[in-house]
Write an enzyme that holds these catalytic residues in place. Structure first.
Site, PDB file in Angstrom:
ATOM      1  N   CYS A 112     -10.159  12.484  -0.056  1.00 39.82           N
ATOM      2  CA  CYS A 112     -10.026  12.871   1.367  1.00 39.82           C
ATOM      3  C   CYS A 112     -10.858  14.107   1.720  1.00 39.82           C
ATOM      4  CB  CYS A 112      -8.572  13.122   1.708  1.00 39.82           C
ATOM      5  SG  CYS A 112      -7.530  11.704   1.333  1.00 39.82           S
ATOM      6  N   HIS A 237      -7.739  17.379   7.978  1.00 44.95           N
ATOM      7  CA  HIS A 237      -7.619  16.006   7.490  1.00 44.95           C
ATOM      8  C   HIS A 237      -6.278  15.455   7.965  1.00 44.95           C
ATOM      9  CE1 HIS A 237      -7.174  12.559   5.035  1.00 44.95           C
ATOM     10  NE2 HIS A 237      -6.342  13.111   4.179  1.00 44.95           N
ATOM     11  N   ASN A 267      -3.914   7.688   7.835  1.00 42.92           N
ATOM     12  CA  ASN A 267      -4.780   8.514   6.985  1.00 42.92           C
ATOM     13  C   ASN A 267      -6.007   7.687   6.599  1.00 42.92           C
ATOM     14  OD1 ASN A 267      -5.981   9.858   4.839  1.00 42.92           O
ATOM     15  ND2 ASN A 267      -4.048  10.429   3.862  1.00 42.92           N
TER      16      ASN A 267
HETATM   17  O1  UT7 Z   1      -4.588  12.251   2.067  1.00 38.98           O
HETATM   18  C1  UT7 Z   1      -4.492  12.952   0.881  1.00 38.98           C
HETATM   19  C2  UT7 Z   1      -3.268  13.622   0.594  1.00 38.98           C
HETATM   20  N1  UT7 Z   1      -2.082  12.832   0.830  1.00 38.98           N
HETATM   21  C3  UT7 Z   1      -1.052  13.451   1.343  1.00 38.98           C
HETATM   22  O2  UT7 Z   1      -1.188  14.596   1.687  1.00 38.98           O
HETATM   23  C4  UT7 Z   1       0.260  12.727   1.447  1.00 38.98           C
HETATM   24  C5  UT7 Z   1       1.349  13.717   1.307  1.00 38.98           C
HETATM   25  N2  UT7 Z   1       2.692  13.166   1.272  1.00 38.98           N
HETATM   26  C6  UT7 Z   1       3.313  12.673   2.354  1.00 38.98           C
HETATM   27  O3  UT7 Z   1       2.748  12.570   3.415  1.00 38.98           O
HETATM   28  C7  UT7 Z   1       4.777  12.330   2.217  1.00 38.98           C
HETATM   29  O4  UT7 Z   1       5.247  12.789   0.984  1.00 38.98           O
HETATM   30  C8  UT7 Z   1       5.081  10.818   2.364  1.00 38.98           C
HETATM   31  C9  UT7 Z   1       4.909  10.399   3.785  1.00 38.98           C
HETATM   32  C10 UT7 Z   1       4.184  10.018   1.448  1.00 38.98           C
HETATM   33  C11 UT7 Z   1       6.545  10.552   1.997  1.00 38.98           C
HETATM   34  O5  UT7 Z   1       7.409  11.344   2.778  1.00 38.98           O
HETATM   35  P1  UT7 Z   1       8.565  12.201   2.090  1.00 38.98           P
HETATM   36  O6  UT7 Z   1       9.301  12.837   3.184  1.00 38.98           O
HETATM   37  O7  UT7 Z   1       7.924  13.076   1.067  1.00 38.98           O
HETATM   38  O8  UT7 Z   1       9.469  11.086   1.465  1.00 38.98           O
HETATM   39  P2  UT7 Z   1       9.881  10.871  -0.072  1.00 38.98           P
HETATM   40  O9  UT7 Z   1       8.736  10.337  -0.851  1.00 38.98           O
HETATM   41  O10 UT7 Z   1      10.549  12.108  -0.558  1.00 38.98           O
HETATM   42  O11 UT7 Z   1      10.946   9.732   0.099  1.00 38.98           O
HETATM   43  C12 UT7 Z   1      12.176   9.942   0.830  1.00 38.98           C
HETATM   44  C13 UT7 Z   1      12.945   8.634   0.877  1.00 38.98           C
HETATM   45  C14 UT7 Z   1      13.053   7.960  -0.484  1.00 38.98           C
HETATM   46  O12 UT7 Z   1      14.336   7.350  -0.553  1.00 38.98           O
HETATM   47  P3  UT7 Z   1      15.554   8.078  -1.332  1.00 38.98           P
HETATM   48  O13 UT7 Z   1      15.052   8.261  -2.735  1.00 38.98           O
HETATM   49  O14 UT7 Z   1      15.754   9.367  -0.605  1.00 38.98           O
HETATM   50  O15 UT7 Z   1      16.651   7.091  -1.180  1.00 38.98           O
HETATM   51  C15 UT7 Z   1      12.004   6.881  -0.435  1.00 38.98           C
HETATM   52  O16 UT7 Z   1      12.307   5.796  -1.269  1.00 38.98           O
HETATM   53  O17 UT7 Z   1      12.263   7.701   1.724  1.00 38.98           O
HETATM   54  C16 UT7 Z   1      12.050   6.479   1.009  1.00 38.98           C
HETATM   55  N3  UT7 Z   1      10.812   5.886   1.489  1.00 38.98           N
HETATM   56  C17 UT7 Z   1      10.762   5.068   2.566  1.00 38.98           C
HETATM   57  N4  UT7 Z   1      11.726   4.593   3.377  1.00 38.98           N
HETATM   58  C18 UT7 Z   1      11.329   3.784   4.375  1.00 38.98           C
HETATM   59  C19 UT7 Z   1       9.559   6.041   1.004  1.00 38.98           C
HETATM   60  N5  UT7 Z   1       8.684   5.342   1.740  1.00 38.98           N
HETATM   61  C20 UT7 Z   1       9.412   4.724   2.703  1.00 38.98           C
HETATM   62  C21 UT7 Z   1       9.077   3.865   3.774  1.00 38.98           C
HETATM   63  N6  UT7 Z   1      10.070   3.428   4.574  1.00 38.98           N
HETATM   64  N7  UT7 Z   1       7.807   3.507   4.029  1.00 38.98           N
END
Ligand code: UT7
Length: 310
Positions: A112, A237, A267
């Site tokens: 990215c 970004h 993204n």
């Molecule tokens: O471009 C280069 C760099 N990339 C980034 O900077 C990405 C950075 N990361 C992010 O943007 C975020 O971490 C994400 C959007 C990828 C994820 O958001 P989060 O708030 O960090 O969620 P998480 O991974 O901590 O997941 C929270 C919950 C989990 O469930 P439990 O374990 O709490 O029951 C996941 O399984 O959300 C669940 N989950 C979803 N639920 C519904 C993960 N993806 C989804 C989804 N729909 N698509």
């Protein structure tokens, strides 16, 4: 000689994939995607479309906006993690499709952060006197490396391309400072093995992104001898609206000074900053003579920031 951005272009494929479309095939919801990422929809390339196909209309527009023709382009630099082939470079394909007369052409692999790495290289080529006009493109077809069964990544990425022409100029301004960094020890946060699908540890990447971009922005400002109050717009970004908002908060910037269009495109990795630049300029968020700050973060890990006078 200074290196100024003389033209900007973008292109996204017409096919729109909304959060509601994703709800039908994945255990996810529009509500989750919107509140956790800010994304409402993204664009998806056709089966036959490659990175160079998206790059071509974006590059044509940038060259035209610069008042140039492909014959004026001395070097073509394409930042992409989804190249047409392992080799030749996507830049070689693009230069040929544009009809550039045998320019230097190569790809950058910096995920990215690839576009701002590319701008930094263009700046060096121009300020050293080597070239007059360098085309820098970010072009991605992440839809081809997404695991469409993995809801934690499938909802985030989109396809698209953005391009700028960087030209030699005797005017003051142009690219004023560039801070480019990497840390390979964190490679496991976000990666894609050859021939396989992308994998990401979202939460870890999230935290590192905010901290690294803030540090890089402050360094780039400092190196350029600018205060934050001099900056008309920060173009980060587009990874996650919560990352963008957290960056704005940590830098004590009002939200309207930090550009975002992630709701429309998701993204798009290396393409996100030039796409955002194109739309921000079109929306009148910055104009000729304004100072802007670009910042990116991505797999590698890689990150950085550039201060420039448009
Ligand atoms: O471009 C280069 C760099 N990339 C980034 O900077 C990405 C950075 N990361 C992010 O943007 C975020 O971490 C994400 C959007 C990828 C994820 O958001 P989060 O708030 O960090 O969620 P998480 O991974 O901590 O997941 C929270 C919950 C989990 O469930 P439990 O374990 O709490 O029951 C996941 O399984 O959300 C669940 N989950 C979803 N639920 C519904 C993960 N993806 C989804 C989804 N729909 N698509």
């Amino acid at each position: 000689m200074k290196a100024r951005i003389s033209g900007i272009g973008m292109y996204v494929p017409p096919r729109v994939l909304t959060n509601f479309d994703l709800e039908k095939v994945l255990d996810t919801s529009d509500e989750w995607i919107t509140t956790r990422t800010g994304i409402k929809e993204r664009r998806i390339a056709e089966e036959w479309e490659k990175a160079s196909d998206l790059a071509l209309p974006a590059a044509k527009k940038a060259i035209e906006n610069a008042g140039l023709t492909p014959k004026d382009i001395d070097a073509v630099v394409v930042a992409t993690s989804t190249p047409d082939m392992t080799f030749p470079s996507t830049a070689c394909f693009l230069a040929d499709k544009l009809g550039c007369p045998k320019p230097m052409a190569f790809d950058i692999s910096a995920a990215c952060s690839g576009f701002i790495y590319g701008l930094t290289i263009a700046n060096s080529f121009i300020t050293s006197g080597q070239f007059k006009n360098v085309l820098v493109v970010g072009a991605e077809v992440f839809s081809k490396i997404i695991d469409w069964n993995d809801r934690s990544t499938a909802v985030i990425f989109g396809d698209g391309a953005g391009a700028v022409v960087v030209s030699a100029s005797e005017d003051d301004g142009g690219i004023l400072s560039a801070v480019m960094k990497s840390d390979g020890s964190h490679w496991g946060s976000l990666y894609c093995p050859v021939g396989e699908k992308l994998r990401m540890r979202g939460r870890e990447t999230f935290k590192l992104a905010i901290k690294s971009m803030e540090t890089a922005c402050r360094k780039a400002l400092n190196q350029a001898g600018l205060e934050l109050s001099d900056i008309s717009l920060v173009i980060p970004h587009q990874a996650n609206i919560r990352i963008i908002n957290a960056l704005a908060e940590r830098m004590e910037l009002p939200e309207d000074k930090v550009f975002s269009n992630i709701h429309r495109y998701g993204n798009t990795s290396a393409a996100s900053i030039p796409i955002a630049m194109y739309e921000a300029l079109k929306e009148g968020k910055f104009k000729k003579g304004d100072y802007i700050l670009l910042t990116a973060f991505g797999g590698g890990l890689t990150w950085g920031a550039i201060a420039l006078r448009y």
